[in-house]
Structures are given as structure tokens and as C-alpha cells.
Design a protein around this motif. Structure first.
Motif, PDB file in Angstrom:
ATOM      1  N   LEU A   1       0.820  -1.208   0.000  1.00 16.85           N
ATOM      2  CA  LEU A   1       0.000   0.000   0.000  1.00 16.85           C
ATOM      3  C   LEU A   1       0.855   1.261   0.000  1.00 16.85           C
ATOM      4  CD1 LEU A   1      -2.800  -1.015   2.530  1.00 16.85           C
ATOM      5  CD2 LEU A   1      -2.818  -1.164   0.044  1.00 16.85           C
ATOM      6  N   ALA A   2       2.165   1.093   0.246  1.00 16.97           N
ATOM      7  CA  ALA A   2       3.072   2.245   0.198  1.00 16.97           C
ATOM      8  C   ALA A   2       3.085   2.874  -1.181  1.00 16.97           C
ATOM      9  CB  ALA A   2       4.491   1.809   0.587  1.00 16.97           C
ATOM     10  N   ALA A   3       2.927   2.043  -2.215  1.00 15.72           N
ATOM     11  CA  ALA A   3       2.924   2.568  -3.577  1.00 15.72           C
ATOM     12  C   ALA A   3       1.788   3.542  -3.786  1.00 15.72           C
ATOM     13  CB  ALA A   3       2.826   1.419  -4.575  1.00 15.72           C
ATOM     14  N   MET A   4       0.672   3.310  -3.117  1.00 16.06           N
ATOM     15  CA  MET A   4      -0.493   4.178  -3.244  1.00 16.06           C
ATOM     16  C   MET A   4      -0.192   5.595  -2.760  1.00 16.06           C
ATOM     17  SD  MET A   4      -4.119   3.700  -1.298  1.00 16.06           S
ATOM     18  CE  MET A   4      -4.011   1.939  -1.515  1.00 16.06           C
ATOM     19  N   ARG A   5       0.671   5.693  -1.744  1.00 21.62           N
ATOM     20  CA  ARG A   5       1.034   7.005  -1.195  1.00 21.62           C
ATOM     21  C   ARG A   5       1.769   7.843  -2.243  1.00 21.62           C
ATOM     22  NH1 ARG A   5       1.451  10.655   3.486  1.00 21.62           N
ATOM     23  NH2 ARG A   5       3.028  12.102   2.758  1.00 21.62           N
ATOM     24  N   LEU A   6       2.556   7.185  -3.069  1.00 21.77           N
ATOM     25  CA  LEU A   6       3.429   7.899  -4.008  1.00 21.77           C
ATOM     26  C   LEU A   6       2.725   8.296  -5.296  1.00 21.77           C
ATOM     27  CD1 LEU A   6       6.577   5.640  -3.520  1.00 21.77           C
ATOM     28  CD2 LEU A   6       6.118   7.859  -2.458  1.00 21.77           C
ATOM     29  N   GLY A   7       1.811   7.470  -5.749  1.00 24.29           N
ATOM     30  CA  GLY A   7       1.128   7.784  -7.007  1.00 24.29           C
ATOM     31  C   GLY A   7      -0.089   6.901  -7.175  1.00 24.29           C
ATOM     32  N   SER A   8      -0.978   7.270  -8.087  1.00 20.18           N
ATOM     33  CA  SER A   8      -2.265   6.571  -8.201  1.00 20.18           C
ATOM     34  C   SER A   8      -2.214   5.356  -9.119  1.00 20.18           C
ATOM     35  CB  SER A   8      -3.350   7.535  -8.693  1.00 20.18           C
ATOM     36  OG  SER A   8      -3.072   7.963 -10.005  1.00 20.18           O
ATOM     37  N   ARG A   9      -1.099   5.124  -9.799  1.00 18.44           N
ATOM     38  CA  ARG A   9      -1.025   3.971 -10.706  1.00 18.44           C
ATOM     39  C   ARG A   9       0.244   3.176 -10.420  1.00 18.44           C
ATOM     40  NH1 ARG A   9      -3.050   7.089 -16.229  1.00 18.44           N
ATOM     41  NH2 ARG A   9      -5.155   7.538 -15.427  1.00 18.44           N
ATOM     42  N   LEU A  10       0.080   1.870 -10.375  1.00 20.97           N
ATOM     43  CA  LEU A  10       1.189   0.967 -10.069  1.00 20.97           C
ATOM     44  C   LEU A  10       1.301  -0.092 -11.151  1.00 20.97           C
ATOM     45  CD1 LEU A  10       3.338  -0.323  -8.177  1.00 20.97           C
ATOM     46  CD2 LEU A  10       1.457  -1.538  -7.054  1.00 20.97           C
ATOM     47  N   TYR A  11       2.516  -0.305 -11.635  1.00 21.13           N
ATOM     48  CA  TYR A  11       2.802  -1.342 -12.617  1.00 21.13           C
ATOM     49  C   TYR A  11       3.873  -2.256 -12.034  1.00 21.13           C
ATOM     50  CZ  TYR A  11       0.434   1.968 -15.683  1.00 21.13           C
ATOM     51  OH  TYR A  11      -0.480   2.828 -16.224  1.00 21.13           O
ATOM     52  N   VAL A  12       3.588  -3.545 -12.041  1.00 16.54           N
ATOM     53  CA  VAL A  12       4.519  -4.536 -11.488  1.00 16.54           C
ATOM     54  C   VAL A  12       4.986  -5.457 -12.609  1.00 16.54           C
ATOM     55  CG1 VAL A  12       4.848  -6.369  -9.789  1.00 16.54           C
ATOM     56  CG2 VAL A  12       3.262  -4.483  -9.301  1.00 16.54           C
ATOM     57  N   LYS A  13       6.308  -5.640 -12.690  1.00 19.61           N
ATOM     58  CA  LYS A  13       6.899  -6.608 -13.625  1.00 19.61           C
ATOM     59  C   LYS A  13       7.811  -7.513 -12.809  1.00 19.61           C
ATOM     60  CE  LYS A  13      10.528  -5.882 -16.180  1.00 19.61           C
ATOM     61  NZ  LYS A  13      11.511  -5.406 -17.196  1.00 19.61           N
ATOM     62  N   THR A  14       7.576  -8.819 -12.868  1.00 18.97           N
ATOM     63  CA  THR A  14       8.342  -9.721 -12.019  1.00 18.97           C
ATOM     64  C   THR A  14       8.532 -11.072 -12.690  1.00 18.97           C
ATOM     65  OG1 THR A  14       8.460 -10.698  -9.801  1.00 18.97           O
ATOM     66  CG2 THR A  14       6.281 -10.547 -10.799  1.00 18.97           C
ATOM     67  N   SER A  15       9.594 -11.767 -12.288  1.00 16.81           N
ATOM     68  CA  SER A  15       9.850 -13.105 -12.821  1.00 16.81           C
ATOM     69  C   SER A  15      10.865 -13.828 -11.945  1.00 16.81           C
ATOM     70  CB  SER A  15      10.391 -13.026 -14.254  1.00 16.81           C
ATOM     71  OG  SER A  15      10.674 -14.329 -14.741  1.00 16.81           O
ATOM     72  N   ARG A  16      10.750 -15.131 -11.916  1.00 18.60           N
ATOM     73  CA  ARG A  16      11.719 -15.959 -11.202  1.00 18.60           C
ATOM     74  C   ARG A  16      12.789 -16.455 -12.174  1.00 18.60           C
ATOM     75  NH1 ARG A  16       8.070 -20.672  -9.106  1.00 18.60           N
ATOM     76  NH2 ARG A  16       7.677 -20.618 -11.358  1.00 18.60           N
ATOM     77  N   PRO A  17      13.939 -16.897 -11.659  1.00 16.70           N
ATOM     78  CA  PRO A  17      14.959 -17.494 -12.543  1.00 16.70           C
ATOM     79  C   PRO A  17      14.367 -18.716 -13.257  1.00 16.70           C
ATOM     80  CG  PRO A  17      15.866 -17.091 -10.352  1.00 16.70           C
ATOM     81  CD  PRO A  17      14.399 -16.867 -10.253  1.00 16.70           C
ATOM     82  N   GLY A  18      14.559 -18.784 -14.542  1.00 18.70           N
ATOM     83  CA  GLY A  18      14.072 -19.935 -15.310  1.00 18.70           C
ATOM     84  C   GLY A  18      12.716 -19.736 -15.934  1.00 18.70           C
ATOM     85  N   ASP A  19      11.932 -18.747 -15.468  1.00 14.06           N
ATOM     86  CA  ASP A  19      10.640 -18.478 -16.111  1.00 14.06           C
ATOM     87  C   ASP A  19      10.875 -17.953 -17.523  1.00 14.06           C
ATOM     88  OD1 ASP A  19       9.312 -19.218 -13.834  1.00 14.06           O
ATOM     89  OD2 ASP A  19       8.880 -17.172 -13.164  1.00 14.06           O
TER      90      ASP A  19
END
Length: 790
Positions: A167-185
Motif C-alpha cells: 500500500l506504500a505505492a499508493m502514497r506515491l502515485g495513483s497507478r502501479l505497474y509490477v513486472k516480475t519473474s523468477r529465474p528460469g521463467d
């Protein structure tokens, strides 16, 4: 039926739990650490400030701009970057060919959201698509708690536990984009959240707002892994200056600045590196003092009950070493269980000393008045600036990450500055200290963060942590530093204003006690009135002398003399309050049960003490600190026995057994020629100390059979050895306990009892010492020795 949660509740949670932008970034950085990333990058990209956007939008709404060309011109003037900057060009390209103001407004908002962002990049373990859906999108998830339980002892600690940091991201701005991956994906997993969606319809429930994690684009390098959070439509102004200030004030302290392997945080603003402030070893090497301490508790499997032959003080122990570099003096401090039990107070359960868990602390101390230039840092002003930047008291770090706001600007969580204001010349205030307290999730599970990340929750464990550190810093360490300063500077300052305040406090107690004595024993009214009159005259004399000295503070000799008088005033007030209070307690009990022999015993004891006090009062004047009394021969055995008999009720209430006997055996008297009142005060103060510390020990050890033994001998003109089986005294404090105002008690004790007793013994030509023989505990001292002749 189940609870239903409105969608806007998410926004309320974010606003309540994350109190500042610095805290918000701190929470996101901790997520990177928990993901086992070797480092983290915080990148801020700003083409147009939020306030500039709002001003442009207001202008468009109010018709200030007559056409798109005018609006475009004003937008270019408001940019934070040069026009040839790639982001600036991309930003402006969205507006360049727009022909109507309505479209211009929409494109301006889009460009602001697209080209202004905060990006947090880590190369940690990353998340799979199912985990992104299940863990990241579950507020309050126990995912981190479960990870911690599964982790081995060698694993890094898990900092997150509440599942609300996102929820910390909400404090900074109204839109959040997440990009994530594990090794091997093979693909990145992606998530997009528009926090405004949660407030568009007040009637919406949280389940009605669609948020979908999806499979993203194919990875160029299969081995790549980690998480990137991009926060857009920023809520506040960000500038290079503000980020540098935040980096210096907040990010520099975010991870432990004392650690050699601190978690690396890189910060950038529009591709410009923003440096965090470093303390540097040079400042540490030039500190005027260095302190390092450890709080230890007995291993959980060792059992709570005392072990035969073991030192009961080992159940909890504070071990501290202080290097007073200014004078090349060192000291070791050892506070055992009973002293720590007394420090935390009776309102905190005894078991808290164990449940608190082990912790450590260290700090560097600087005498700001004598700071000088340091090669490698700069001139005196540069050194002073660096000390100012980092001082503030003891910061708190859990597993290398800071617990706000302790040790920050304006924070005095250990109440050091209040003590400094009360004590003239007191050196251990927050402005003099740069340091830290180290706690951990494993060792200190009861020291929990508040949900809003603004400090620890108010628990017994937090209260114990504060009390232990405060007691040590304002007690044993302060007293020892005062001794060293006195030895090297030749004069120990006495705070006369504090003495005056203490005398007023004792005066109220004495007045009440004397009033009750008059009512209980009208036949003693003349004696009581004489005491009250003399005490009143003494206070008037001190007040006049104090006022005169204040008008001429340069008269050093006068101040030294007055310091002696002031101390004498407080000593007499202390003794009068103690003696009358004790007498009232015993007389009321004896009269209630019609025991004339006890009343006689008590009156004899009080009479001896009041004679000494009354004579002291009569000889006291502003330029004289001593008086003489007539010596007489009396029996030590009978006198000591009388003191114990007068306290029979108190001793019985605590189950204390006492023995008063000749050391050589037999029942013959042991005669001493001296001032009986002074001798009685010595015995009374020793008994009073035993009553306090045996009570403390009894609460910690229910198996204890408290006892006091006094062995008397005609040697040295009359002597005795006084032993109780309480917690005892640390050998390091053997000399300090006889200093005025030295105390390890949490209650109203002023640290005058043993000082008075030793002064009395010396005035009679003898001495009172703490014997080095260890009769009760292997590491503590429990026996006092009085001799009438040295």
C-alpha cells in the motif's frame, strides 16, 4: 453472513498506514531485501512537477490559455528538464500537434502519468504468476510469516510480516505497474493497478474492482529475475533538491550506517546519482567516548527457577564497556537481574526481562564544546556540521533496517534531554550521541512495529527496553563520567536549583510527618516543635545564601562553599523525612495493638536520630558544613538490636529473618565511644537498603528465604559486619555506592543513604566499606563493614 469491505477502504488503509513519502519508499525497499535482492535501485524521473501540472490544468479550466500554442509554450517553461532530454521530447511530442484545448488537457494528463514516475528495481527471487495473484493481491497476507517459519537459521531475516507494505505505492502515485519473474521463467508476469478505480463508485465493494495479473512478454534472457515497481501519476512534487534532502535525512539512516555489509541502495533523479550521507570511520575514530553494550538473557531451556550454585543474576544481564577516550579511562559495567528488575519497575511483569530478548547497542559520544578540525573531514565547522547531521540519540535497527522515528530529529525516546535539563552540565543528551540499538525478529519477537511504521507498539517489552537503557545512561554511566570529570577538572558541580527542589519535596513530607507525630504523641510536642523550627531556619539560611550566590556567579569560592551547604541541607532533609516516616509507621502499628515496649523502643531510636539531626540543624549556616556532638559510650549490640526491633513489622511482612550477635560468640556487650545518633543512622540506612533489595529479590525468586546477619566485635574500637542475601552489588560499583546521589533504584531513592552513612562513620573517626569477600553470590558483594577506628 460475512463482512463486506468497501473498495475505498483500501485507500483509507494506505493513507493511515504510510505517513510520509520517505516511509513509503522505505517499505518498498524492504520488499526488495525480503526478495533476497543483493541491492536495490530507486529511480525518480520527473519532467513536470505535480504542482506545475495542477497549475496548467487550472489555467486550461479557467480559460487562461487562448489556444494550444499558448498552453504548449507555458508547458515548456514549466519543464524540470532540458528540452533535448529524451523524456522531455517524448513528453512534448504528445502535445505538439494537438489542435484543441480539450484534447490538450487530456494529453497533458497522459504525458504527466507516462513520463513522470518512481521506479524501484531489484534483482531478487521474483514472483511467479500464481504467487503474484495470490500473495501480492492479498492485503494482510501471511506469506512473509510463512517464509520465515520455513527458513533455516542461516537464512537472511524476513522484514515484512503484515502484508500491507504494498500500500506504500499508493502514497506515491495513483497507478502501479509490477513486472516480475523468477529465474528460469520464460515470461515476465505483469500487474497493473489504478488506485483511483477504488474510489470512483462509493457503493462499490472491494471484490467489484477488477485487478488482474497476467502473463507478460517473453524474457530476452531466461536467467533474468527480480521485480520492478513503477509508480506513475505521482501525487507530490519531486525535485533533485528535495530528493537529496530526503536522501540525507532519511535514506542515509534507512539501513544501518554502522554496518560494513549494509544493504546497498542506489538513488537517481533524472539519471543524476543522488548520494546518501556517509558517517565515515574518521568521525568515529575522533569521538571523545565510545560505548558498547549487550543485554543477555538465560537460554530458554535453562529453566526459570534458580539453579543451585548458579548466580541468580544471570537470568538477565546488561554488560557494558565504556572507553572515555577524552581522558584515556575505561570502565566495565555489569547490571544483574535484580538491578534490571528494579529498573523496569513493579508495573512491568518480571518475565518481561526474558521475553524482551537479547539486544545490543553502541554509541559514539562527542563533547561538542571541544570539537576541532579533523584531517579528511575538514575544519571545525565541517566536523560540527557532520556531528549535527548524525546526532540525535540512539537509532533502532531491526535486522539492519531502521525502526522510525527513534534517534531522529526531535526524538528523545529515552528521555535523555529531560534529564539533561534537570542536571547542570549533564553530558549524555541526544545532541552528544551518535549510536544505535540492534534488535532482531528472532531475538525480539515481542518488539513489534506499529502498523503505521512510526515506532514500536506499546508493550511491556518496549517499556523494559526503554527503562533499561534510560536507567543505565542516566545512572551508572553518568555517575562514572561525573567521577572522571571531577578527577580531571577538580570540581564536581552541584545543581543547587535541583537541591532546592528536592528540599521542598522533603519539606512537604516532613511537615506532614511532624503534624501526625504531634497528634499521636502530644507529650513530645515541644521536641517536635523544636525540630520543625530548626529545619525552617535552615531552609531560610540556604535560600538567602543561594540567592546571594546567583548574583555573583563569578565568585567560585562562594559557589563551592554553597555547594557543600546545599548538599548538607538535602542530606538533613532526607534524613528527617526518612526517620519521621519510619517512626510514624511503626508507632501507628504498635499503638494499634497496645504494645508499650515497642513504642518505647521506637521512641528511643527516633530520639537518637532526632538528636543528631537537631544538632546538625543548629550548627548549620551558609559558610559552615559541619558540627560537633558530644561522644558517649554505648553498647553496639543493644543499639543494633533496637534498630531491628523498631522495624519488626516491616521485616515480618517480607518474611525477613535477622540475627544480631557477637562475632566471637557470647552475649557480652560491645562498647563504643562515639555519637550514638550517627551510629544509629548508619544501621538504619543499611536496614532500609536491605528492605528494598530483599523485596526486589523476593519478587524474582519465590524460593528465597530473606535474611540479614549482623556480627559485632570489639575490634577497631567497635565494629560490625552486615550481610543480607539480596541481589548484592557489582564489584565495579563498590566505590560508587558511597557517592552522593548515586542510586540504581527506580523508586524515589535519591542515593543519599550510603553517602550519609559513610560520612557519619568518617566523622566518628572510623569507616564504612563494602567487603570484597563474596559470601552469598559468586559475582556480587553483599557485606558491609563498619569500624569505629581505622
Amino acid at each position: 453472513m460475512t463482512f463486506r469491505v468497501a473498495a475505498r477502504t483500501v485507500l483509507e488503509l494506505g493513507a493511515e498506514l504510510i505517513s510520509s513519502d520517505a516511509i513509503a519508499i522505505y517499505e518498498l525497499v524492504k520488499n526488495a531485501f525480503d526478495a533476497r535482492s543483493p541491492s536495490v535501485l530507486v529511480s525518480v524521473q520527473v519532467v513536470l512537477k505535480r504542482s506545475s501540472l495542477d497549475k496548467l490544468l487550472d489555467g486550461l479550466d479557467d480559460g487562461v490559455f487562448k489556444d494550444c500554442a499558448t498552453a504548449f509554450k507555458e508547458t515548456k517553461k514549466a519543464l524540470e528538464t532540458e528540452e533535448d532530454d529524451d523524456n522531455a521530447q517524448a513528453f512534448l511530442s504528445r502535445l505538439d500537434d494537438v489542435s484543441d484545448l480539450r484534447t490538450f488537457r487530456a494529453e497533458l494528463q497522459y504525458a504527466y502519468s507516462r513520463y513522470n514516475y518512481i521506479r524501484i528495481v531489484d534483482t531478487g527471487l521474483g514472483m511467479s504468476l500464481p504467487k503474484l495473484r495470490e500473495a501480492f493481491l492479498t492485503i494482510g497476507t501471511a506469506n512473509r510469516v510463512l517464509e520465515r517459519k520455513r527458513g533455516g537459521a542461516a537464512d537472511k531475516p524476513i522484514l515484512g510480516e503484515k502484508g500491507v507494505g504494498r500500500l506504500a505505492a499508493m502514497r506515491l502515485g495513483s497507478r502501479l505497474y509490477v513486472k516480475t519473474s523468477r529465474p528460469g521463467d520464460t515470461h515476465w508476469s505483469q500487474l497493473s493497478i489504478d488506485w483511483d478505480d477504488f474510489s470512483r463508485d462509493p457503493s462499490q465493494l472491494i471484490d467489484d474492482v477488477p485487478v488482474k495479473a497476467r502473463k507478460g512478454f517473453r524474457k530476452a534472457v531466461i536467467s533474468d529475475h527480480g521485480t520492478t515497481l513503477t509508480i506513475r501519476n505521482l501525487s507530490a512534487d519531486w525535485t533533485l533538491k528535495s530528493l537529496r534532502e530526503m536522501a540525507a535525512a532519511d535514506f542515509s539512516r534507512l539501513v544501518d550506517p554502522f554496518a560494513v555489509d549494509a544493504f546497498p541502495i542506489a538513488i537517481a533523479f533524472n539519471q543524476t546519482t543522488v548520494e546518501t550521507r556517509k558517517i565515515g570511520s574518521l568521525l568515529f575514530k575522533n569521538a571523545h567516548g565510545y560505548c558498547k553494550g549487550q543485554y543477555k538473557v538465560r537460554a530458554p531451556g535453562a529453566g526459570a527457577s534458580p539453579v543451585a550454585g548458579a548466580d541468580p543474576n544471570d537470568r538477565a544481564r546488561l554488560l557494558v564497556d565504556f572507553d572515555y577516550r577524552l581522558y584515556s579511562e575505561k570502565q566495565h559495567f555489569d547490571l544483574g537481574f535484580s538491578e534490571l528488575r528494579d529498573a523496569i519497575g513493579q508495573e512491568v511483569p518480571e518475565g518481561t526481562l526474558s521475553s524482551l530478548g537479547a539486544f545490543s547497542f553502541e554509541f559514539y559520544w562527542y563533547n561538542r564544546r571541544i570539537l576541532t578540525a579533523i584531517d579528511g573531514i575538514g575544519k571545525q565547522a565541517d566536523v560540527r556540521k557532520l556531528v549535527n547531521a548524525w546526532s540525535g540519540g540512539l537509532m533502532v535497527y531491526r535486522d539492519g533496517f531502521r525502526v522510525n522515528p527513534y534517534g531522529g530529529d526531535g526524538d528523545d525516546w529515552l528521555n535523555l534531554n529531560t534529564q539533561a535539563f534537570k542536571s547542570s552540565g549533564y553530558l549524555l543528551n541526544t545532541d552528544q550521541i551518535i549510536g544505535r540499538v540492534n534488535i532482531s525478529l528472532d531475538q525480539n519477537p515481542k518488539l513489534l512495529d506499529q502498523t503505521n511504521r512510526e515506532g514500536l507498539r506499546d508493550t511491556y517489552e518496549k517499556a523494559a527496553l526503554v527503562s533499561i537503557l534510560h536507567k543505565f545512561l542516566t545512572g551508572p554511566l553518568k555517575f562514572w563520567m561525573d567521577d572522571i570529570n571531577e578527577a580531571y577538572q577538580g570540581l564536581k558541580q552541584v545543581d543547587l536549583d535541583q537541591v532546592e527542589e528536592n528540599v521542598q519535596k522533603y519539606d512537604r513530607r516532613v511537615t506532614l510527618n511532624l503534624k501526625q507525630l504531634r497528634e499521636l504523641f502530644p507529650e513530645q510536642r515541644d521536641t517536635v516543635d523544636q525540630i520543625a523550627s530548626s529545619f525552617s531556619e535552615m531552609k531560610v539560611a540556604f535560600t538567602k545564601a543561594h540567592g546571594a550566590a546567583k548574583k555573583s556567579e563569578k565568585d567560585r569560592l562562594r559557589l563551592i562553599e554553597l555547594a557543600g551547604v546545599g548538599l548538607m541541607v538535602e542530606v538533613v532533609a532526607h534524613e528527617l523525612a526518612r526517620a519521621t516516616k519510619h517512626t510514624l509507621q511503626v508507632l501507628k502499628s504498635a499503638k494499634k495493638f497496645h504494645v508499650p515496649t515497642e513504642i518505647s523502643s521506637v521512641l528511643d531510636t527516633l530520639g537518637s536520630q532526632l538528636t543528631t539531626i537537631e544538632r546538625r540543624l543548629r550548627v548549620l549556616d551558609p559558610l559552615s558544613v559541619s558540627g560537633r556532638q558530644r561522644k558517649a559510650e554505648f553498647d553496639l549490640v543493644a543499639t543494633v538490636a533496637t534498630s531491628f526491633e523498631s522495624r519488626q513489622d516491616e521485616l515480618a511482612a517480607l518474611g525477613i529473618q535477622y540475627v544480631v550477635r557477637r562475632k566471637e560468640g557470647g552475649t557480652a556487650p560491645v562498647y563504643l565511644k562515639g555519637v550514638k545518633g550517627m551510629f544509629v543512622q548508619i544501621v538504619e540506612n543499611l536496614i532500609a537498603n536491605s528492605l528494598h533489595w530483599l523485596a526486589v529479590e523476593k519478587t524474582s525468586n519465590s524460593r528465597l528465604s530473606p535474611s540479614i546477619t549482623v556480627e559485632l566485635s570489639p575490634e577497631h574500637g567497635g565494629s560490625f559486619e552486615y550481610t543480607d542475601n539480596g541481589p548484592g552489588i557489582s564489584p565495579q560499583a563498590a566505590e560508587r555506592i558511597f557517592d552522593a546521589f548515586y542510586t540504581t533504584r527506580k523508586d524515589e531513592g535519591r542515593g543519599l543513604g550510603l553517602y550519609i552513612s559513610k560520612q557519619n562513620a568518617n566523622a566518628m573517626g572510623g569507616d564504612l566499606t563494602l567487603m570484597t569477600e563474596r559470601r552469598i553470590h559468586p559475582q556480587r558483594l553483599n557485606t558491609f563493614k563498619f569500624v569505629a577506628e581505622k
